[in-house]
Design an enzyme around this catalytic site. Structure first.
Site, short mmCIF file in Angstrom:
data_model
loop_
_atom_site.label_atom_id
_atom_site.label_comp_id
_atom_site.label_asym_id
_atom_site.label_seq_id
_atom_site.Cartn_x
_atom_site.Cartn_y
_atom_site.Cartn_z
N LYS A 69 0.83 -1.21 0.00
CA LYS A 69 0.00 0.00 0.00
C LYS A 69 0.87 1.27 0.00
O LYS A 69 1.94 1.29 0.62
CB LYS A 69 -0.91 -0.02 1.24
CG LYS A 69 -2.02 1.02 1.25
CD LYS A 69 -2.94 0.85 2.46
CE LYS A 69 -4.03 1.91 2.51
NZ LYS A 69 -4.93 1.74 3.67
N SER A 144 -9.78 1.83 2.78
CA SER A 144 -8.92 2.62 1.93
C SER A 144 -7.87 1.79 1.20
O SER A 144 -7.25 2.28 0.27
CB SER A 144 -8.22 3.68 2.77
OG SER A 144 -7.34 3.06 3.69
N SER A 168 -10.12 -0.53 6.94
CA SER A 168 -9.53 -0.31 5.61
C SER A 168 -8.90 -1.53 4.96
O SER A 168 -8.62 -1.51 3.76
CB SER A 168 -8.49 0.81 5.69
OG SER A 168 -9.15 2.03 5.88
#
Lengths: 475, 473
Positions: A69, A144, A168
């Site tokens: 990420k 997210s 997330s």
């Protein structure tokens, strides 16, 4: 498209050919991607894979590719939190988890898209544009860590790391039909994770199987002297890979099946709980009365911390800098242009919540609620081993559907945020489909009892086939 | 005599002490020995506040802080915690300072000073830990700077902020308080006060019960005294002209010796304090007994011991115990000569000469002062010569014996020669008569006798002159 979707498959394939071939194959798939899951592909990935072929590596992840990420620091590889304000920032150091992955022989493919600074439930607030859900490209992948989930679902990476502040990791795992774990707060060092709300967030692994999650956790978990909140673990996560849930006591919190829950989601989750019963587990309803206050508490705490954590982005030393006559003007202009709308909203709300005169009314009250929510978990988890509930109240929604309505977007996190407030571990595993879209079953455990939820998830996976379905295969 | 504080002055001081004797910074492993090095060479992701970096507490820093708290007679909190103090400034890399807020490690202590009219107790509100920011270096003055450099070598250094109650009534008392603090910190060996930036002072001042004004950026004790003198005068004049003193923050311009308004209360910062989630609360109360064992004898206790053990005047005991180095020096001297003599020579004479030269006791050797005191005591040199020797050593170097010889300071040698001359003349009436009768050579006989009596220590030519002078008298 790469066909080896899990670690053991990849290892067999490496034996037969090479790590380089595996990496090349994934890079080729990424090259054809139509989901905008990767923001950067690492130009050294092939070199690293070749190095592993040449020198050999006995690490548990030798030659296994992984996607990371955008908010986890990687030396020499852009790390921007999908924000304009960090454009051009290349960290001079590796996050703890990256050091661990490198030592274990993993091959980093690149960085994945996310909601700007991990603020969002849809990966639409990224400065790189939204990531698309591989199951239906008109829909969001969740957020997210949408990029990290979507690339695994699309076969562009077998594994990925995300971060989970209020769901997330679990939300996009549910929306994309992959497995995602939010470890206990402290189980994985946060050193190198760019903070959004540091009292809530954890780095979490994503994969297509529970076994891979356990292997990955053994690599990245444990004590790190650079994170005071990290804690040493005695046994391994791989120990929990036993297909046995006989006698497992499941609690089903009524409050997690509240207003707004999709019927298809509800059915898939109850079917899953029924399956557990068939496998020898028992369940009962439990009550977690403070759940309804969790969301408000979460957003106040998260925004307050965010307002402080994001203060360092002022144009002085790295990332975007918009020149101005004085330092104040430079910093203001930089922040005005660098941050997106959602980030600004949260910084402003957080600043307000912490301000003199409002601090007690909002921030302190939120902390009190947090304590009550924790107590809900403590109480519920005294007579059951795990809690089960839908990860998300609905399947993936359409791109653009909620982005202009922040409140409805925040409501989507209702089942995931209490877990972060309490710091307990929680995993989302695929448990069926609603309208052709994946549904995630959330299994929540006691603090540092990842082994029990991993075992429960593993057993489910061994006795069902939801996780084997790939995008395009379900009508 | 009672000091009646005619202007109603109340002074409270906030002193930032940099614990530069720790080897590493407060939250990271960076070295603290940066003073002579290039800018930004003692930095890492943590003290630069790079995204993703996390603080980890330096346990030695906590021990040092506890030592200081205990030495200031403070209570040590059971569990201590760090907060974030949020504000923007280019030298603050994270946009917040990690500091202590409602759980400072130490609070409610006291320091005893020599006030305007005898001993006074100054309350210590609290002593808390925090990190130092970086340093800005402007090209030109702050107002007209073309650009600014930031040096982060200092960023993350451990600071202890010691906040006093508003108990001081004059700049002189403020200065005494600062001196006493410095003295205690020196005793604890937790910092080197001579390094740049080691002790920084902010002062809160009010007069006639008016509003409190904070004067910031005072970098020396002398500066503190000057800033306070100026600020009290300014406030008094302002009130005399019918003005009101508003709550405000002022900057001390060291070069001009004046204070300048920075911001009034309306613009006061809202620091939005909240607990730092990256640092878990720490139980420190359990460590108190162990830390207490490591505390050295402190200035007040040492002074009392000097009084009783050496029987010296309180004034001397006080002067000798302000600096730990001087106290140790004195004790070494007192072990070799009469402690009372030692007190006079070290406290009155040597310290005076050192102060005059703005140097410290390291510049002098124990053996040298012992030798000087002994020479005086044995009546071989005068006290005045002793002082002269001290000055010579400080200004030119050298050993006492050599200086005695080169400067001809031996009172005792002169007397011996004089006595020998006297005796030699008395024992040689014939030789004297012969000499007076014109027999020059008979003088040699007398001089020879002098040389014999002084065992050769006298200079023959000098002896001859002395004999001549005596005979011709």
């Amino acid at each position: 498209m790469a066909a080896w979707t899990d670690i053991s498959g990849i290892k067999q394939r490496i034996e037969a050919s090479s790590a380089e071939e595996i990496t090349a194959s994934y890079l080729e798939t990424i090259g054809k991607s139509r989901i905008n899951g990767f923001t950067t592909v690492w130009d050294k990935a092939l070199e690293v894979a070749r190095g592993i072929d040449k020198d050999g590596n006995s690490g548990p992840m030798a030659g296994v590719p992984i996607a990371i990420k955008e908010n986890i620091s990687t030396t020499g590889l852009s790390t921007t939190c999908s924000s304009k304000i960090l454009q051009g920032y290349v960290p001079p150091y590796d996050a703890h988890v990256i050091e661990k992955l490198k030592a274990a022989g993993a091959v980093i493919l690149g960085k994945t898209n996310m909601d700007e600074f991990a603020m969002g439930t849809s990966t639409e607030s990224s400065c790189y544009g939204p990531t698309l859900n591989p199951w239906d490209t008109g829909r969001v992948p969740g957020g997210s860590s949408g990029g990290s989930a979507a690339v695994v679902a699309a076969g562009e990476a077998p594994l990925s790391l995300g971060s989970d502040t209020g769901g997330s990791v679990r939300c996009p795992a549910a929306f994309c039909g992959v497995v995602g774990l939010k470890p206990t707060y402290g189980a994985v060092s946060r050193y190198g994770l760019i903070s959004y709300a540091n009292s809530l967030e954890q780095i979490g692994p994503m994969a297509t199987t529970v076994a891979d999650i356990a292997i990955l956790m053994d690599v990245i978990g444990g004590y790190d002297h650079r994170d005071s909140t990290s804690i040493k673990k005695e046994n391994t996560y791989v120990d929990s890979l036993k297909d046995d849930v006989k006698g497992l006591k499941i609690g089903v919190p009524e409050e997690y099946f509240g207003e707004g829950i999709d019927e298809g989601v509800k059915k898939a989750v109850w079917d899953a709980i029924g399956k557990y019963e068939d496998m020898g587990a028992s369940w009962k309803k439990v009550s977690m009365p403070h759940t309804k206050y969790a969301l408000a508490s979460y957003y106040i705490i998260a925004m307050s911390e965010a307002s402080s954590n994001l203060a360092r982005f002022d144009g002085t030393r790295y990332g975007l800098r918009v020149e101005g006559e004085t330092w104040h003007i430079m910093a203001s202009k930089t922040r005005a242009q660098g941050f997106g709308e959602e980030v600004k909203r949260r910084i402003l709300l957080g600043t307000y919540a912490l301000s003199a005169g409002y601090h007690d009314k909002y921030y302190l009250k939120a902390l009190k609620v947090r304590t009550l929510v924790k107590q809900d978990f403590d109480r519920a988890l005294t007579d059951v081993d795990v809690l089960m509930a839908p990860t998300m109240p609905t399947p993936a929604f359409k791109i653009g559907e909620k982005i202009d309505d922040p409140l409805s977007l925040y409501l989507a996190d209702v089942n995931t945020v209490p877990v972060n407030l309490a710091g307990v571990p929680s995993i989302s595993v695929p448990c069926g489909f609603a309208d052709g879209l994946p549904v995630g079953l959330q299994i929540i455990g006691k603090p540092f009892d990842e082994n029990t939820i991993l075992q429960a998830a593993y057993s489910f996976e061994q006795n069902t086939d939801h996780h084997t379905k790939r995008p395009g295969e379900v009508a | 005599m009672v000091y009646d504080n005619p202007d109603g002055v109340r002074i409270g001081l906030e002193v930032h002490v940099q614990l530069n004797k720790l080897n590493t910074k407060l939250f990271c492993g960076c070295s603290t020995d940066y003073h002579d090095d290039e800018p930004n060479t003692h930095v890492c992701p943590v003290c630069l506040g790079l995204p993703g970096s996390l603080p980890v507490i330096n346990e030695k820093a906590v021990e040092f802080a506890m030592k200081i708290g205990l030495a200031l007679n403070c209570e040590i909190v059971g569990q201590t915690q760090f907060h974030r103090k949020n504000y923007y400034y280019p030298d603050l890399p994270k946009g917040f300072q990690t500091t202590q807020y409602d759980y400072p490690i130490a609070s409610r202590g006291k320091v005893i000073i020599e006030g305007e009219d005898g001993e006074r107790v100054i309350g210590v509100t609290r002593a808390h830990m925090e990190e130092d920011p970086g340093r800005l270096q402007h090209i030109g003055s702050i107002e007209k700077s073309k650009g600014t450099f930031i040096n982060y070598n200092r960023s993350g250094m451990t600071l202890i902020e010691i906040v006093s109650d508003p108990d001081m009534r004059s700049p002189k008392e403020a200065r005494r308080y600062l001196d006493k603090l410095r003295s205690i910190l020196d005793y604890l060996d937790v910092f080197n006060g001579d390094l740049e930036g080691a002790m920084r002072v902010d002062a809160n001042v009010s007069v006639f019960g008016g509003n409190r004004v904070e004067v910031k950026n005072i970098s020396s004790f002398k500066g503190a005294e000057r800033a306070l003198l100026y600020e009290i005068m300014r406030q008094k004049n302002h009130v005399r002209r019918g003005g009101k003193i508003v709550l405000e923050t002022r900057h001390f311009d060291e070069a001009r010796g004046v204070t300048i308004s920075m911001r009034t209360k309306e613009e006061e910062h809202d620091y939005r304090y909240f607990p730092e989630p990256d640092l878990v609360p720490m139980r420190v109360a359990d460590k108190v007994p162990d830390i207490l064992k490591t505390l050295p004898e402190l200035p007040d206790a040492k002074r009392e011991r000097f009084n009783s053990q050496y029987g010296i005047a309180d004034m001397h005991a006080r002067a000798l115990t302000i600096q730990i180095k001087v106290a140790n020096f004195y004790e070494e001297v007192a072990a070799k000569v009469d402690p009372k003599d030692a007190a006079v020579w070290v406290a009155d004479i040597l310290k005076g000469e050192l102060n005059y030269r703005d140097t410290d006791v390291d510049a002098f050797k124990v053996d040298d002062i012992v030798e000087i005191i002994s020479l005086v005591k044995q009546d071989k040199i005068t006290e005045q010569s002793g002082v002269q020797i001290i000055r010579t050593i400080l200004d030119e170097g050298g050993k006492p014996q050599d200086i005695v010889v080169s400067k001809g300071l031996l009172k005792v040698e002169d007397d011996i020669v004089a006595k020998a001359v006297e005796e030699a003349i008395a024992e040689s009436p014939e030789a004297v008569a012969d000499y007076l009768a014109g027999k020059e050579k008979s003088l040699n006989f007398i001089v020879g006798k002098v040389m014999q009596k002084t065992k050769g220590r006298a200079d023959a030519r000098e002896a001859r002159e002395k004999v001549l002078a005596r005979i011709n008298k």
